[in-house]
Design a protein around this motif. Structure first.
Motif, PDB file in Angstrom:
ATOM      1  N   GLU A 128       0.839  -1.215   0.000  1.00 26.66           N
ATOM      2  CA  GLU A 128       0.000   0.000   0.000  1.00 26.66           C
ATOM      3  C   GLU A 128       0.871   1.261   0.000  1.00 26.66           C
ATOM      4  OE1 GLU A 128      -3.186   0.276  -0.473  1.00 26.66           O
ATOM      5  OE2 GLU A 128      -3.639  -1.868  -0.381  1.00 26.66           O
ATOM      6  N   LYS A 129       1.984   1.185   0.743  1.00 28.31           N
ATOM      7  CA  LYS A 129       2.910   2.319   0.806  1.00 28.31           C
ATOM      8  C   LYS A 129       3.475   2.615  -0.583  1.00 28.31           C
ATOM      9  CE  LYS A 129       5.337   5.463   2.950  1.00 28.31           C
ATOM     10  NZ  LYS A 129       4.633   6.649   3.448  1.00 28.31           N
ATOM     11  N   ALA A 130       3.829   1.554  -1.312  1.00 29.52           N
ATOM     12  CA  ALA A 130       4.366   1.724  -2.663  1.00 29.52           C
ATOM     13  C   ALA A 130       3.314   2.355  -3.577  1.00 29.52           C
ATOM     14  CB  ALA A 130       4.819   0.377  -3.225  1.00 29.52           C
ATOM     15  N   LYS A 131       2.067   1.927  -3.452  1.00 31.42           N
ATOM     16  CA  LYS A 131       0.982   2.486  -4.270  1.00 31.42           C
ATOM     17  C   LYS A 131       0.853   3.994  -4.036  1.00 31.42           C
ATOM     18  CE  LYS A 131      -3.944   2.238  -5.280  1.00 31.42           C
ATOM     19  NZ  LYS A 131      -5.232   1.562  -5.055  1.00 31.42           N
ATOM     20  N   GLU A 132       0.919   4.358  -2.769  1.00 32.79           N
ATOM     21  CA  GLU A 132       0.812   5.777  -2.382  1.00 32.79           C
ATOM     22  C   GLU A 132       1.953   6.593  -3.027  1.00 32.79           C
ATOM     23  OE1 GLU A 132       1.894   7.955   1.708  1.00 32.79           O
ATOM     24  OE2 GLU A 132       0.627   6.182   1.981  1.00 32.79           O
ATOM     25  N   LEU A 152       1.979   9.466  -6.500  1.00 35.06           N
ATOM     26  CA  LEU A 152       2.561  10.810  -6.567  1.00 35.06           C
ATOM     27  C   LEU A 152       3.606  10.904  -7.679  1.00 35.06           C
ATOM     28  CD1 LEU A 152       3.102  11.330  -2.719  1.00 35.06           C
ATOM     29  CD2 LEU A 152       1.341  12.421  -4.114  1.00 35.06           C
ATOM     30  N   MET A 153       4.343   9.807  -7.887  1.00 35.74           N
ATOM     31  CA  MET A 153       5.442   9.827  -8.860  1.00 35.74           C
ATOM     32  C   MET A 153       4.968   9.770 -10.308  1.00 35.74           C
ATOM     33  SD  MET A 153       8.231   7.326  -7.000  1.00 35.74           S
ATOM     34  CE  MET A 153       9.360   7.128  -8.367  1.00 35.74           C
ATOM     35  N   TYR A 154       3.980   8.915 -10.587  1.00 31.89           N
ATOM     36  CA  TYR A 154       3.640   8.627 -11.992  1.00 31.89           C
ATOM     37  C   TYR A 154       2.301   9.178 -12.445  1.00 31.89           C
ATOM     38  CZ  TYR A 154       7.215   5.098 -10.980  1.00 31.89           C
ATOM     39  OH  TYR A 154       8.357   4.461 -10.578  1.00 31.89           O
ATOM     40  N   LYS A 155       1.438   9.613 -11.504  1.00 32.98           N
ATOM     41  CA  LYS A 155       0.101  10.113 -11.855  1.00 32.98           C
ATOM     42  C   LYS A 155      -0.631   9.122 -12.777  1.00 32.98           C
ATOM     43  CE  LYS A 155       0.885  14.293  -9.969  1.00 32.98           C
ATOM     44  NZ  LYS A 155       1.920  13.924  -9.020  1.00 32.98           N
ATOM     45  N   HIS A 156      -0.467   7.825 -12.503  1.00 38.30           N
ATOM     46  CA  HIS A 156      -1.104   6.803 -13.336  1.00 38.30           C
ATOM     47  C   HIS A 156      -2.491   6.491 -12.777  1.00 38.30           C
ATOM     48  CE1 HIS A 156      -1.566   3.292 -15.868  1.00 38.30           C
ATOM     49  NE2 HIS A 156      -0.398   3.530 -16.444  1.00 38.30           N
ATOM     50  N   ALA A 157      -3.459   6.287 -13.665  1.00 36.30           N
ATOM     51  CA  ALA A 157      -4.846   6.050 -13.217  1.00 36.30           C
ATOM     52  C   ALA A 157      -5.075   4.603 -12.775  1.00 36.30           C
ATOM     53  CB  ALA A 157      -5.803   6.412 -14.341  1.00 36.30           C
ATOM     54  N   ALA A 173      -2.375  -0.916  -8.926  1.00 35.48           N
ATOM     55  CA  ALA A 173      -2.978  -1.919  -8.037  1.00 35.48           C
ATOM     56  C   ALA A 173      -1.908  -2.554  -7.156  1.00 35.48           C
ATOM     57  CB  ALA A 173      -3.676  -2.989  -8.858  1.00 35.48           C
ATOM     58  N   VAL A 174      -2.324  -2.988  -5.973  1.00 33.51           N
ATOM     59  CA  VAL A 174      -1.399  -3.664  -5.047  1.00 33.51           C
ATOM     60  C   VAL A 174      -1.578  -5.171  -5.158  1.00 33.51           C
ATOM     61  CG1 VAL A 174      -0.713  -3.980  -2.627  1.00 33.51           C
ATOM     62  CG2 VAL A 174      -1.469  -1.731  -3.421  1.00 33.51           C
ATOM     63  N   ILE A 175      -0.503  -5.874  -5.485  1.00 32.19           N
ATOM     64  CA  ILE A 175      -0.504  -7.339  -5.436  1.00 32.19           C
ATOM     65  C   ILE A 175       0.748  -7.747  -4.660  1.00 32.19           C
ATOM     66  CG2 ILE A 175      -0.502  -9.514  -6.719  1.00 32.19           C
ATOM     67  CD1 ILE A 175      -1.659  -8.030  -9.129  1.00 32.19           C
ATOM     68  N   GLY A 176       0.558  -8.164  -3.433  1.00 31.55           N
ATOM     69  CA  GLY A 176       1.693  -8.617  -2.620  1.00 31.55           C
ATOM     70  C   GLY A 176       2.223  -9.936  -3.151  1.00 31.55           C
ATOM     71  N   ASN A 177       3.458 -10.259  -2.803  1.00 34.31           N
ATOM     72  CA  ASN A 177       4.022 -11.535  -3.250  1.00 34.31           C
ATOM     73  C   ASN A 177       3.357 -12.696  -2.520  1.00 34.31           C
ATOM     74  OD1 ASN A 177       5.718 -10.020  -4.749  1.00 34.31           O
ATOM     75  ND2 ASN A 177       7.592 -10.591  -3.694  1.00 34.31           N
ATOM     76  N   ALA A 205      13.074  -6.472  12.584  1.00 33.80           N
ATOM     77  CA  ALA A 205      13.429  -5.864  11.293  1.00 33.80           C
ATOM     78  C   ALA A 205      13.324  -4.352  11.371  1.00 33.80           C
ATOM     79  CB  ALA A 205      12.512  -6.385  10.197  1.00 33.80           C
ATOM     80  N   PHE A 206      14.099  -3.681  10.515  1.00 34.06           N
ATOM     81  CA  PHE A 206      13.975  -2.228  10.395  1.00 34.06           C
ATOM     82  C   PHE A 206      12.676  -1.881   9.670  1.00 34.06           C
ATOM     83  CE2 PHE A 206      18.803  -1.771  10.660  1.00 34.06           C
ATOM     84  CZ  PHE A 206      18.750  -1.219  11.930  1.00 34.06           C
ATOM     85  N   ASP A 207      12.049  -0.813  10.111  1.00 32.06           N
ATOM     86  CA  ASP A 207      10.809  -0.337   9.499  1.00 32.06           C
ATOM     87  C   ASP A 207      11.169   0.502   8.266  1.00 32.06           C
ATOM     88  OD1 ASP A 207       8.250   0.358   8.956  1.00 32.06           O
ATOM     89  OD2 ASP A 207       7.977   1.688  10.687  1.00 32.06           O
ATOM     90  N   CYS A 208      11.739  -0.187   7.257  1.00 31.42           N
ATOM     91  CA  CYS A 208      12.188   0.540   6.065  1.00 31.42           C
ATOM     92  C   CYS A 208      11.035   0.654   5.065  1.00 31.42           C
ATOM     93  CB  CYS A 208      13.388  -0.154   5.428  1.00 31.42           C
ATOM     94  SG  CYS A 208      13.073  -1.843   4.869  1.00 31.42           S
ATOM     95  N   VAL A 209      11.228   1.541   4.080  1.00 28.12           N
ATOM     96  CA  VAL A 209      10.240   1.675   3.000  1.00 28.12           C
ATOM     97  C   VAL A 209      10.616   0.654   1.941  1.00 28.12           C
ATOM     98  CG1 VAL A 209       9.302   3.238   1.259  1.00 28.12           C
ATOM     99  CG2 VAL A 209      10.072   4.155   3.465  1.00 28.12           C
TER     100      VAL A 209
END
Length: 297
Positions: free
Chosen positions: A108-112, A116-121, A124-128, A248-252
């Motif tokens: 979800e963080k990546a989607k957010e 902002l980066m790509y302004k793509h319409a 979708a989030v698909i986790g591994n 684990a580190f709370d990394c992005v």
């Protein structure tokens, strides 16, 4: 010769196409153009319903190779979502990604961030997928082992994990690091020298490349992950599937969408090695806590 190794066995019904030429790093531009032409020609030949591209650098490449073709292309970034790839690649991404039919994020963080980066319409989030890791052949005994699995690259900080593990200095415990050199960084030698210098050969095991990682998950007690840059850390999911509490580190991005702090592991603010050491030490000292968190995981 052409070294295009396939690391995992592929199902028989997967058709694999490989260029007949090697990618020559000393003539990158020529190799890149040749590969672009190969890719475009092969896609036109196959006539796929959909093209799915993985990997932030490759996505630019595939989108370039398919410009003007009628096949829908979906791209999926697999690394830290706000990672900069260099000015050329970043410009290409902002120009080319709008041509993709859709962008697949892993969290979800990546989607957010991508929004902002790509302004793509269409993001979708698909986790591994995370496979089940079960103790099938009888009950494998868990040993006093802290495990880390990951490529030996600088952003995984295995050197820091060795340091803080040796600082904790709990009798009878071992740190096992599974992973191999990658990205031409040659870190194995450096880590081996570090272990030797600390006279810790009996406490720290550098297990190298392993095809059966499951036996390590099933015979360890704790999973420690000092990585500072992730897209979706599969190894955290695998460790949790095998019933291991994770520090684990709370990394992005990724760990915070898998670990619930204080419930099935500990999320540590990025680069707070002191707190990382404290929480790891707490788990090593408390069997009940380790087992409860492992069950929750």
């Amino acid at each position: 010769g052409i070294n295009r190794d396939i690391f995992y066995p592929l199902p028989e019904n997967v058709m694999l196409y490989k260029p007949s030429f090697a990618f020559d790093d000393t003539h990158r531009l020529v190799s890149t153009v040749k590969t672009l032409r190969y890719l475009r020609k092969k896609i036109k030949e196959i006539k796929p319903d959909t093209v799915l591209s993985f990997g932030e650098y490759w996505n630019n490449f595939v989108l370039m190779a398919t410009l003007g073709l009628r096949y829908p292309v979906f791209v999926s970034d697999r690394s830290q979502p706000d990672k900069r790839l260099g000015s050329v690649q970043d410009k290409l991404r902002s120009w080319l990604y709008p041509f993709a039919k859709g962008v697949i994020a892993q969290t979800e963080k990546a989607k957010e961030i991508y929004g902002l980066m790509y302004k793509h319409a269409n993001i979708a989030v698909i986790g591994n997928p995370i496979r089940q890791i079960e103790n099938k052949e009888g009950k494998k005994e868990r040993e006093k082992v802290v495990l880390m699995v990951g490529r030996l690259i600088k952003t995984k900080h295995q050197d820091k994990l060795i340091e803080l593990f040796l600082n904790i200095s709990k009798p009878g415990w071992k740190l096992v690091i599974v992973g191999y050199d990658h990205l031409k960084q040659h870190n194995l030698e450096r880590l081996q020298a570090m272990v030797k210098e600390r006279h810790a050969e009996d406490k720290v095991v550098l297990a190298g490349k392993q095809s059966d990682v499951e036996q390590f998950y099933l015979t360890s007690k704790i999973f420690a992950f000092t990585s500072s840059s992730e897209g979706f850390p599969n190894v955290i999911g695998e460790a949790m599937a095998a019933g291991l509490p994770v520090v684990a580190f709370d990394c992005v991005a990724g760990p915070s969408e898998m670990i619930t702090d204080n419930e099935n592991g500990f999320l540590i603010p990025l680069f707070d090695y002191k707190l990382f050491e404290e929480k790891l030490s707490l788990l090593m000292s408390n069997d009940l806590l380790t087992e409860t968190m492992g069950t929750n995981a």
